[in-house]
Motif scaffolding. Structure first.
Motif, mmCIF file in Angstrom:
data_model
loop_
_atom_site.group_PDB
_atom_site.id
_atom_site.type_symbol
_atom_site.label_atom_id
_atom_site.label_comp_id
_atom_site.label_asym_id
_atom_site.label_seq_id
_atom_site.Cartn_x
_atom_site.Cartn_y
_atom_site.Cartn_z
ATOM 1 N N ASP A 133 28.413 41.639 37.773
ATOM 2 C CA ASP A 133 29.248 41.655 36.285
ATOM 3 C C ASP A 133 30.723 41.207 37.035
ATOM 4 O OD1 ASP A 133 27.373 43.803 35.180
ATOM 5 O OD2 ASP A 133 28.211 44.662 37.322
ATOM 6 N N PHE A 134 31.051 40.480 37.711
ATOM 7 C CA PHE A 134 32.473 39.443 38.087
ATOM 8 C C PHE A 134 31.732 38.516 38.262
ATOM 9 C CE2 PHE A 134 32.864 44.318 39.238
ATOM 10 C CZ PHE A 134 33.824 44.578 38.845
ATOM 11 N N LYS A 135 30.499 37.908 38.622
ATOM 12 C CA LYS A 135 30.327 36.281 38.633
ATOM 13 C C LYS A 135 31.334 35.903 38.410
ATOM 14 C CE LYS A 135 26.910 36.348 41.456
ATOM 15 N NZ LYS A 135 27.220 36.006 43.137
ATOM 16 N N LYS A 136 32.006 35.582 37.168
ATOM 17 C CA LYS A 136 32.677 34.266 36.049
ATOM 18 C C LYS A 136 34.199 34.944 36.829
ATOM 19 C CE LYS A 136 29.959 33.864 32.265
ATOM 20 N NZ LYS A 136 28.913 34.893 30.330
ATOM 21 N N LYS A 137 34.716 35.688 38.067
ATOM 22 C CA LYS A 137 35.820 35.921 37.911
ATOM 23 C C LYS A 137 36.494 34.501 39.150
ATOM 24 C CE LYS A 137 36.647 40.059 35.539
ATOM 25 N NZ LYS A 137 37.746 39.511 34.500
ATOM 26 N N LYS A 138 37.188 34.008 38.542
ATOM 27 C CA LYS A 138 37.739 33.473 40.013
ATOM 28 C C LYS A 138 38.895 33.717 40.830
ATOM 29 C CE LYS A 138 37.673 28.724 37.501
ATOM 30 N NZ LYS A 138 36.563 29.019 35.587
ATOM 31 N N THR A 139 39.154 35.102 40.691
ATOM 32 C CA THR A 139 39.901 36.221 41.212
ATOM 33 C C THR A 139 39.572 37.465 41.050
ATOM 34 O OG1 THR A 139 42.169 35.658 39.868
ATOM 35 C CG2 THR A 139 42.388 33.995 41.538
ATOM 36 N N VAL A 140 40.325 37.451 42.390
ATOM 37 C CA VAL A 140 40.244 39.352 42.553
ATOM 38 C C VAL A 140 41.020 39.687 42.536
ATOM 39 C CG1 VAL A 140 37.132 39.047 42.183
ATOM 40 C CG2 VAL A 140 38.752 39.227 44.564
ATOM 41 N N GLY A 141 41.258 41.347 42.239
ATOM 42 C CA GLY A 141 42.340 41.891 43.352
ATOM 43 C C GLY A 141 41.979 42.717 44.138
ATOM 44 N N ILE A 142 42.658 42.451 45.069
ATOM 45 C CA ILE A 142 42.131 43.350 46.260
ATOM 46 C C ILE A 142 43.027 44.568 46.735
ATOM 47 C CG2 ILE A 142 41.748 43.313 48.921
ATOM 48 C CD1 ILE A 142 39.204 42.178 47.239
ATOM 49 N N ARG A 143 42.084 45.884 46.810
ATOM 50 C CA ARG A 143 43.547 47.023 46.864
ATOM 51 C C ARG A 143 43.293 47.385 48.565
ATOM 52 N NH1 ARG A 143 47.604 49.792 46.832
ATOM 53 N NH2 ARG A 143 47.251 51.866 45.833
ATOM 54 N N VAL A 144 44.078 47.755 49.952
ATOM 55 C CA VAL A 144 43.432 48.661 50.823
ATOM 56 C C VAL A 144 44.461 49.835 50.753
ATOM 57 C CG1 VAL A 144 43.106 49.019 52.944
ATOM 58 C CG2 VAL A 144 42.913 46.319 52.231
ATOM 59 N N PRO A 145 44.102 50.903 50.147
ATOM 60 C CA PRO A 145 45.287 50.904 50.091
ATOM 61 C C PRO A 145 45.778 52.353 51.354
ATOM 62 C CG PRO A 145 43.403 52.455 48.059
ATOM 63 C CD PRO A 145 42.811 51.511 49.171
ATOM 64 N N ASP A 146 47.341 52.738 51.292
ATOM 65 C CA ASP A 146 47.863 53.730 52.379
ATOM 66 C C ASP A 146 47.399 55.569 51.777
ATOM 67 O OD1 ASP A 146 48.148 55.063 54.568
ATOM 68 O OD2 ASP A 146 50.637 54.745 54.249
ATOM 69 N N ASN A 147 46.183 55.524 51.347
ATOM 70 C CA ASN A 147 45.138 57.444 51.548
ATOM 71 C C ASN A 147 44.015 57.584 51.970
ATOM 72 O OD1 ASN A 147 43.892 58.711 50.152
ATOM 73 N ND2 ASN A 147 45.748 59.131 49.130
ATOM 74 N N THR B 30 48.227 45.240 45.543
ATOM 75 C CA THR B 30 47.344 44.861 45.050
ATOM 76 C C THR B 30 47.466 43.119 44.786
ATOM 77 O OG1 THR B 30 47.134 46.220 42.689
ATOM 78 C CG2 THR B 30 46.054 44.747 42.980
ATOM 79 N N PHE B 31 47.184 43.219 45.776
ATOM 80 C CA PHE B 31 46.536 41.285 45.873
ATOM 81 C C PHE B 31 45.735 40.467 45.562
ATOM 82 C CE2 PHE B 31 48.887 43.091 49.740
ATOM 83 C CZ PHE B 31 50.274 42.300 50.475
ATOM 84 N N ILE B 32 45.638 38.916 44.274
ATOM 85 C CA ILE B 32 45.247 38.701 43.897
ATOM 86 C C ILE B 32 44.728 37.541 44.595
ATOM 87 C CG2 ILE B 32 44.947 37.087 41.438
ATOM 88 C CD1 ILE B 32 45.643 39.793 41.134
ATOM 89 N N LEU B 33 43.502 37.882 45.415
ATOM 90 C CA LEU B 33 42.747 36.633 45.381
ATOM 91 C C LEU B 33 41.529 35.831 45.201
ATOM 92 C CD1 LEU B 33 43.214 38.682 49.276
ATOM 93 C CD2 LEU B 33 44.107 36.710 48.682
ATOM 94 N N PRO B 34 41.286 34.394 45.800
ATOM 95 C CA PRO B 34 40.003 33.401 45.089
ATOM 96 C C PRO B 34 38.738 34.516 45.616
ATOM 97 C CG PRO B 34 40.689 32.156 46.988
ATOM 98 C CD PRO B 34 41.664 33.721 47.005
ATOM 99 N N GLY B 35 37.895 34.557 44.694
ATOM 100 C CA GLY B 35 36.622 35.396 44.746
ATOM 101 C C GLY B 35 35.663 34.554 45.392
ATOM 102 N N ASN B 36 34.635 34.426 46.072
ATOM 103 C CA ASN B 36 33.658 33.828 46.696
ATOM 104 C C ASN B 36 32.302 34.023 45.987
ATOM 105 O OD1 ASN B 36 32.122 36.354 47.625
ATOM 106 N ND2 ASN B 36 33.414 35.913 49.291
ATOM 107 N N ASN B 37 31.141 33.725 45.910
ATOM 108 C CA ASN B 37 30.093 33.122 45.293
ATOM 109 C C ASN B 37 29.263 35.444 45.669
ATOM 110 O OD1 ASN B 37 30.619 30.751 44.471
ATOM 111 N ND2 ASN B 37 29.068 30.001 46.566
ATOM 112 N N ASN B 38 29.848 35.762 46.511
ATOM 113 C CA ASN B 38 28.859 37.146 46.888
ATOM 114 C C ASN B 38 29.588 38.617 45.792
ATOM 115 O OD1 ASN B 38 28.300 36.216 48.823
ATOM 116 N ND2 ASN B 38 29.880 36.896 50.309
ATOM 117 N N LEU B 39 30.515 37.816 44.745
ATOM 118 C CA LEU B 39 31.342 39.097 44.064
ATOM 119 C C LEU B 39 29.879 40.076 43.236
ATOM 120 C CD1 LEU B 39 34.182 37.622 42.504
ATOM 121 C CD2 LEU B 39 33.901 39.531 43.941
ATOM 122 N N PRO B 40 30.151 40.884 42.558
ATOM 123 C CA PRO B 40 28.704 41.630 41.714
ATOM 124 C C PRO B 40 28.315 40.680 40.965
ATOM 125 C CG PRO B 40 30.492 43.402 43.067
ATOM 126 C CD PRO B 40 30.932 41.988 43.456
#
Length: 206
Positions: free
Chosen positions: A112-126, A100-110
């Motif tokens: 409910d997540f607009k106030k978050k400065k960062t988001v956790g991103i997963r691209v699972p090997d599944n 899981t990578f914590i990365l800086p969020g942008n203005n397109n966040l849905p």
């Protein structure tokens, strides 16, 4: 009571994938396999579904730190600010994978997540998780299903998961036995590599 749907990772059946995606589109909550532990998820744009997951997990939606499961790196850039070449190389090397990578969020966040400065991103090997996201057309929010048992932090048997969760969710996918070690969490939000939690996934590649 939830549906219990068997999907094979080697070749996910399109009809069953569609069944799950239809439920996600209608605001449903599903339990699905990843390359680490089984996840509890919904469409990240559906407030009602997000609130349901918050209730299940006993947290306030505004304070929840959930990851977004994406199909690939291009999917991820919809919600993440422009990242530098070094960060991109790390992501390319590690994903798909149990990170899981914590990365800086942008203005397109849905919303409910607009106030978050960062988001956790997963691209699972599944393949099941990634095909669900591809069919849905946007990421799935993901939080792991923990167990109250102190010895077993995560339940790995889909039938036991179904037994425990079938009154709380709409679908439980049986994608075979899951793992019982969570993802390794790496914070890349300020350009440095900071290990927040060591889980499945080698740190050697960093």
């Amino acid at each position: 009571m939830a549906d219990f749907v068997k999907i094979y990772e080697e070749n996910p059946n399109p009809k069953q994938i569609k069944q799950v995606v239809d439920v996600l589109r209608k605001g449903g909550v599903v339990i699905y396999p990843t390359d680490t532990v089984y996840g509890l998820g919904c469409d990240i744009t559906n407030t009602r579904a997000l609130e349901r997951i918050a209730r299940i997990k006993g947290v306030k939606l505004a304070k929840a730190n959930w990851s977004f499961v994406c199909a690939d790196l291009s999917n991820m850039s919809d919600y993440v600010r422009q990242i530098d070449t070094a960060t991109f190389k790390i992501l390319k090397r590690a994903l798909p994978g149990p990170y899981t990578f914590i990365l800086p969020g942008n203005n397109n966040l849905p919303k409910d997540f607009k106030k978050k400065k960062t988001v956790g991103i997963r691209v699972p090997d599944n393949a099941i998780a990634r095909v669900l996201v591809e069919e849905l057309g946007n990421p799935i929010v993901s939080t792991s299903i923990r167990d109250e048992d102190e010895l077993l932090e995560y339940t790995t048997d889909p039938e036991l998961i179904y037994e425990k969760w079938n009154n709380m969710v709409d679908i439980v996918i049986d994608g075979g036995y899951g793992g019982n070690i969570g993802s390794t969490i790496i914070d890349l939000s300020d350009g440095k590599v900071e290990v927040m939690r060591e889980g499945k996934g080698s740190l050697d590649i960093f």
